[in-house]
Design a protein around this motif. Structure first.
Motif, mmCIF file in Angstrom:
data_model
loop_
_atom_site.group_PDB
_atom_site.id
_atom_site.type_symbol
_atom_site.label_atom_id
_atom_site.label_comp_id
_atom_site.label_asym_id
_atom_site.label_seq_id
_atom_site.Cartn_x
_atom_site.Cartn_y
_atom_site.Cartn_z
ATOM 1 N N ARG B 201 2.627 -1.434 -0.551
ATOM 2 C CA ARG B 201 1.788 -0.623 0.344
ATOM 3 C C ARG B 201 2.082 -0.858 1.815
ATOM 4 N NH1 ARG B 201 -3.755 -3.376 -1.847
ATOM 5 N NH2 ARG B 201 -2.843 -2.574 -3.744
ATOM 6 N N ASP B 202 1.852 0.192 2.534
ATOM 7 C CA ASP B 202 2.166 0.289 3.952
ATOM 8 C C ASP B 202 1.022 -0.298 4.771
ATOM 9 O OD1 ASP B 202 4.083 1.256 5.587
ATOM 10 O OD2 ASP B 202 3.788 3.360 5.032
ATOM 11 N N TYR B 203 1.321 -1.267 5.585
ATOM 12 C CA TYR B 203 0.261 -1.857 6.403
ATOM 13 C C TYR B 203 0.750 -2.086 7.828
ATOM 14 C CZ TYR B 203 -2.744 -5.539 8.332
ATOM 15 O OH TYR B 203 -3.549 -6.295 9.144
ATOM 16 N N THR B 204 0.093 -1.440 8.769
ATOM 17 C CA THR B 204 0.345 -1.691 10.180
ATOM 18 C C THR B 204 -0.937 -2.281 10.760
ATOM 19 O OG1 THR B 204 1.580 0.374 10.119
ATOM 20 C CG2 THR B 204 1.279 -0.642 12.282
ATOM 21 N N PRO B 205 -0.900 -3.520 11.242
ATOM 22 C CA PRO B 205 -2.133 -4.151 11.739
ATOM 23 C C PRO B 205 -2.816 -3.314 12.818
ATOM 24 C CG PRO B 205 -0.383 -5.779 11.552
ATOM 25 C CD PRO B 205 0.250 -4.439 11.290
ATOM 26 N N GLY B 206 -4.141 -3.320 12.764
ATOM 27 C CA GLY B 206 -4.920 -2.670 13.803
ATOM 28 C C GLY B 206 -5.093 -1.168 13.663
ATOM 29 N N GLN B 207 -4.440 -0.579 12.664
ATOM 30 C CA GLN B 207 -4.549 0.875 12.477
ATOM 31 C C GLN B 207 -5.843 1.235 11.734
ATOM 32 O OE1 GLN B 207 -2.243 3.432 13.423
ATOM 33 N NE2 GLN B 207 -1.737 1.671 14.711
ATOM 34 N N PRO B 208 -6.333 2.475 11.934
ATOM 35 C CA PRO B 208 -7.472 2.908 11.124
ATOM 36 C C PRO B 208 -7.111 2.846 9.636
ATOM 37 C CG PRO B 208 -7.012 4.512 12.853
ATOM 38 C CD PRO B 208 -5.890 3.523 12.863
ATOM 39 N N VAL B 209 -8.077 2.478 8.830
ATOM 40 C CA VAL B 209 -7.825 2.226 7.412
ATOM 41 C C VAL B 209 -8.240 3.412 6.545
ATOM 42 C CG1 VAL B 209 -8.314 0.590 5.538
ATOM 43 C CG2 VAL B 209 -8.216 -0.210 7.887
ATOM 44 N N PHE B 210 -9.125 4.250 7.097
ATOM 45 C CA PHE B 210 -9.678 5.321 6.275
ATOM 46 C C PHE B 210 -9.536 6.701 6.915
ATOM 47 C CE2 PHE B 210 -11.923 1.413 5.205
ATOM 48 C CZ PHE B 210 -11.666 1.360 3.848
ATOM 49 N N GLY B 211 -8.531 6.846 7.762
ATOM 50 C CA GLY B 211 -8.348 8.160 8.348
ATOM 51 C C GLY B 211 -7.159 8.140 9.271
ATOM 52 N N CYS B 212 -6.664 9.324 9.587
ATOM 53 C CA CYS B 212 -5.551 9.424 10.520
ATOM 54 C C CYS B 212 -5.575 10.816 11.136
ATOM 55 C CB CYS B 212 -4.233 9.148 9.814
ATOM 56 S SG CYS B 212 -4.143 9.810 8.178
ATOM 57 N N ALA B 213 -4.678 11.017 12.075
ATOM 58 C CA ALA B 213 -4.692 12.270 12.822
ATOM 59 C C ALA B 213 -4.356 13.458 11.927
ATOM 60 C CB ALA B 213 -3.703 12.182 13.981
ATOM 61 N N GLU B 214 -3.397 13.289 11.030
ATOM 62 C CA GLU B 214 -2.971 14.420 10.195
ATOM 63 C C GLU B 214 -4.051 14.741 9.163
ATOM 64 O OE1 GLU B 214 -0.769 11.371 9.696
ATOM 65 O OE2 GLU B 214 -0.477 11.814 11.819
ATOM 66 N N ALA B 215 -4.223 16.023 8.914
ATOM 67 C CA ALA B 215 -5.256 16.460 7.971
ATOM 68 C C ALA B 215 -4.902 16.110 6.534
ATOM 69 C CB ALA B 215 -5.477 17.965 8.100
ATOM 70 N N ASP B 216 -3.636 15.693 6.310
ATOM 71 C CA ASP B 216 -3.264 15.274 4.953
ATOM 72 C C ASP B 216 -2.618 13.892 4.975
ATOM 73 O OD1 ASP B 216 -0.873 15.828 6.162
ATOM 74 O OD2 ASP B 216 -0.163 17.248 4.644
ATOM 75 N N GLY B 217 -2.970 13.113 5.994
ATOM 76 C CA GLY B 217 -2.309 11.826 6.176
ATOM 77 C C GLY B 217 -2.800 10.742 5.228
ATOM 78 N N ILE B 218 -1.981 9.707 5.115
ATOM 79 C CA ILE B 218 -2.330 8.540 4.307
ATOM 80 C C ILE B 218 -2.401 7.351 5.250
ATOM 81 C CG2 ILE B 218 -1.651 7.072 2.370
ATOM 82 C CD1 ILE B 218 0.218 9.564 1.604
ATOM 83 N N PRO B 219 -3.591 6.780 5.435
ATOM 84 C CA PRO B 219 -3.713 5.691 6.392
ATOM 85 C C PRO B 219 -3.069 4.399 5.894
ATOM 86 C CG PRO B 219 -5.879 6.439 5.599
ATOM 87 C CD PRO B 219 -4.851 7.158 4.807
ATOM 88 N N SER B 220 -2.838 3.514 6.841
ATOM 89 C CA SER B 220 -2.327 2.172 6.554
ATOM 90 C C SER B 220 -3.345 1.414 5.710
ATOM 91 C CB SER B 220 -2.110 1.481 7.900
ATOM 92 O OG SER B 220 -2.330 0.103 7.839
#
Ligand SMILES: Cc1ncc(C[n+]2csc(CCOP(=O)(O)OP(=O)(O)O)c2C)c(N)n1
Ligand code: SF4
Ligand SMILES: [Mg+2]
Lengths: 251, 381
Positions: B201-220
């Motif tokens: 799994r993809d993990y970037t520290p400090g990123q939102p965990v349950f949402g992202c800018a894209e309407a179909d995005g997959i958060p870290s």
């Protein structure tokens, strides 16, 4: 909440979600103090709760990892959290309905497996969140939204239940005796075993209102009078068994 | 990089395995490090295998008190950072449904191997069925998406289990291996690869965990203990996990993204195989064990001079309706044989346009024979 405890809370959280006089807020304060006295590493602690007013004690308030699960399932989720990363301290906090009715099976089996988990049951003897329906902890004869003529059934004695299931550490505290309670919570959290603390925590809104304990103050006074630290059967007592006997119940 | 090639941790080469053992080995190969389960026929061999293998491989195994606890423990373990799975069959799947919705809503990677038996209810516990197609997709309340893959061989019990893990970890969705008793208990030769591709799994520290800018995005996706102060909740939440149970826009945005992150990636997710489709006038659409019988029937029909082909669905969910529509353009009819009363049939119909669809159903606890499919094809001459 004392300023010194603020470091354990998320800065975004300004108030507790509880009704005025709710015991869950007092329990939250006691738990924070226990954690503080233990110098608990919040980065390595996961708080798991189910659904109900009590389940909001850690979530979203505590500045740690929180897992707010489904109604009844907190202990089962917690088992997976702990098994997959034994370095984490896993603390479950939830209500009596959540942990002992819909989640009763998970509770006794986790106690039997004796996995290192701390389970804190905020027992207000009722389903607070859904409007005051009868719980398996409601004393016989007492009034709830689904027992308007008085609960016909006996209540669980949670200490006996969980001890009988094999939990090495079992205690019952009450928010009216917060210093003892902090002591029990500390021991439970520090325990390398399955540790269970039942906490008598008044619900003035749903329980008090229906059972002629109109003000939070009256409820706390009454609970203070009734809580005992020595066994004995007082027929005038509510509930009439030893369910208000406080202390640690370990061999 | 989340996608890495690793040495296959289980014995590679030509081996003789049962489907259930192959699924367990596929899980291990994919990096599964937690198994929580409850015994149920015809899936129990997977649990038994994992009970032996998890701890020696640095993972954990818990026999839980029921399937509700099993899937709950799997979700908990996944947030502790472990690739986590359970296996079950119909009655257990039914018990898991509320928590499968929790996994979908909290975007928790979990893998469930459902070795289908003849339902509904206790049904015929030791007999084969394929009646859970809709249950894995629609069993929990509300709108959400899952991934479900349908193996037709022991080889695929291995490879599609790996793929289920990879998709689950990449998309942060529950992924199902929609196996059947017949494949779970089948023993046949497999050829296990020396290396496999796995997705971590993809993990970037400090990123939102349950949402992202894209309407179909997959958060870290971080895990507990990483210092992220995660707020995982089954209530509607914002991109950080704060409960947002009032504003209509939060719920709308979240529910739509959870669907779109899967549906917008159909082209990457969906897999199928075609046999003799180029000039096929009649196309058999089959999946799982039934596709074995279907291939045999199609070959026989070809010998008998009928222009027929097989479309074998490997991915069941998300359902590739566009594929059906494309194939429908060259076909004068579809035949959909299934070990249920027509669950994929309805999906095919909704995408087939004017091309007629014939359903062949069998729910007697045994696999559909090539002869039955051949007979049904005969009626479509
Ligand atoms: C499966 C399921 N059934 C029912 C509910 C409704 N429900 C929410 S909270 C609750 C009772 C909570 O009571 P308790 O655990 O005692 O917590 P309290 O509110 O009293 O602190 C119920 C029945 C639910 N959320 N999920
Ligand atoms: S309903 Fe009862 S338990 Fe819930 S917050 Fe109010 S007083 Fe507390
Ligand atoms: Mg309660």
């Amino acid at each position: 909440m004392a300023r010194s405890m603020e470091k354990y809370l998320r800065p975004e959280v300004k108030t507790t979600p509880f009704c005025p006089g709710c015991g869950h807020g007092v329990l939250m304060g006691a738990l924070l103090r226990a954690m503080d006295q233990l110098q608990l590493d919040m980065e390595k602690t996961v708080f798991v709760s189910g659904i109900g007013c009590a389940a909001w004690i850690p979530s979203p308030n505590f500045a740690a990892d929180t897992l707010h699960t489904l109604h009844g399932r907190a202990v089962a989720f917690a088992s997976g959290v702990k098994a997959a990363n034994p370095d984490l301290k896993v603390i479950v906090i939830s209500g009596d309905g959540d942990l002992t009715s819909i989640g009763g099976n998970h509770l006794i089996h986790a106690a039997r497996r004796n996995q290192e988990l701390t389970v804190i049951c905020a027992n207000n003897m009722i389903y607070g969140m859904t409007g005051g329906q009868m719980a398996p902890t409601t004393p016989q004869g007492h009034l709830t939204a689904t027992s308007v003529q008085g609960n016909p059934y006996r209540a669980f004695d949670l200490v006996k239940l969980v001890k009988g299931a094999g939990a090495p550490y079992v205690a019952r505290g009450s928010v009216v005796r917060p210093y003892d309670l902090i002591g029990y919570l500390k021991k439970a959290i520090a325990s390398p075993d399955f540790a269970f603390v039942e906490v008598l925590s008044p619900c003035p809104t749903q329980y008090g209102r229906r059972n002629k304990l109109d003000s939070p103050g009256a409820m706390y006074d009454r609970l203070g009078q009734l809580c005992r630290t020595e066994a004995g059967n007082d027929p005038a007592c509510f509930p009439p068994e030893d369910a208000l006997l406080l202390g640690e119940f370990n061999d | 990089m989340p996608l890495t090639t690793v040495t296959n941790p289980v014995k590679a080469g030509s081996r003789y395995l049962s489907g259930n053992d192959a699924a367990a080995e596929g899980a291990i190969a994919a990096g599964c490090r937690f198994y929580g389960g409850y015994p149920i026929t015809p899936s129990s061999e997977i649990m038994e295998y994992m009970s032996r293998e998890m701890v020696p491989r640095g993972g954990a195994f818990l026999q839980m008190e029921d399937e509700i606890a099993s899937i709950s423990s799997v979700v908990g373990a996944s947030w502790s950072g472990a690739k986590a799975m359970t296996a079950t069959s119909g009655p257990g799947l039914s018990l898991m449904q509320e928590c499968l919705g929790y996994a979908a809503f909290t975007e928790t990677p979990v893998v469930v191997v459902d070795v289908q038996r003849a339902g509904p209810c206790t049904g015929q516990a030791t007999k084969v069925g394929a009646g859970d197609i809709m249950a894995v997709k629609w069993g929990s309340h509300g709108d959400y998406q899952v991934v479900a893959l349908s193996p037709w061989s022991v080889q695929e019990m291995f490879s599609l289990t790996v793929e289920a893990f990879n998709l689950s970890e990449r998309l942060r969705v529950p992924a199902f291996l929609l196996a059947e008793e017949a494949t779970g208990h089948l023993r046949e030769r497999v050829d296990l690869p020396e290396t496999i591709e796995i997705y971590n799994r993809d993990y970037t520290p400090g990123q939102p965990v349950f949402g992202c800018a894209e309407a179909d995005g997959i958060p870290s996706m971080p895990c507990f203990g990483a210092g992220e102060k995660l707020m995982v909740t089954g209530s509607t939440h914002d991109q950080w996990g704060f409960r947002k149970t009032e504003g209509p826009e939060f719920h709308d945005r979240l529910v739509r993204r959870l669907s779109r992150k899967v549906l917008d990636r159909k082209a990457e997710i969906c897999r199928h195989e075609g046999y003799y489709l180029d000039d096929a006038e009649v196309v058999v659409v089959a999946y799982g064990f039934t596709a074995r019988s279907a291939l045999r029937a199609v070959r026989q029909a070809r010998q008998d001079g009928m222009a027929v082909g097989l479309l074998r669905l490997i991915t069941i969910w998300p359902f590739d309706g566009e594929l059906i529509s494309r194939v429908a353009q060259g076909a004068r009819g579809f035949l959909v044989p299934e070990m249920n009363l027509g669950q994929v049939d309805g999906l095919v119909r909704s995408a087939a346009g004017d091309t007629p669809v014939k359903s062949l159903t069998q729910v007697n606890g045994s696999t559909i024979s090539p002869a039955s499919i051949l007979a049904a094809l005969g009626e479509m001459r």
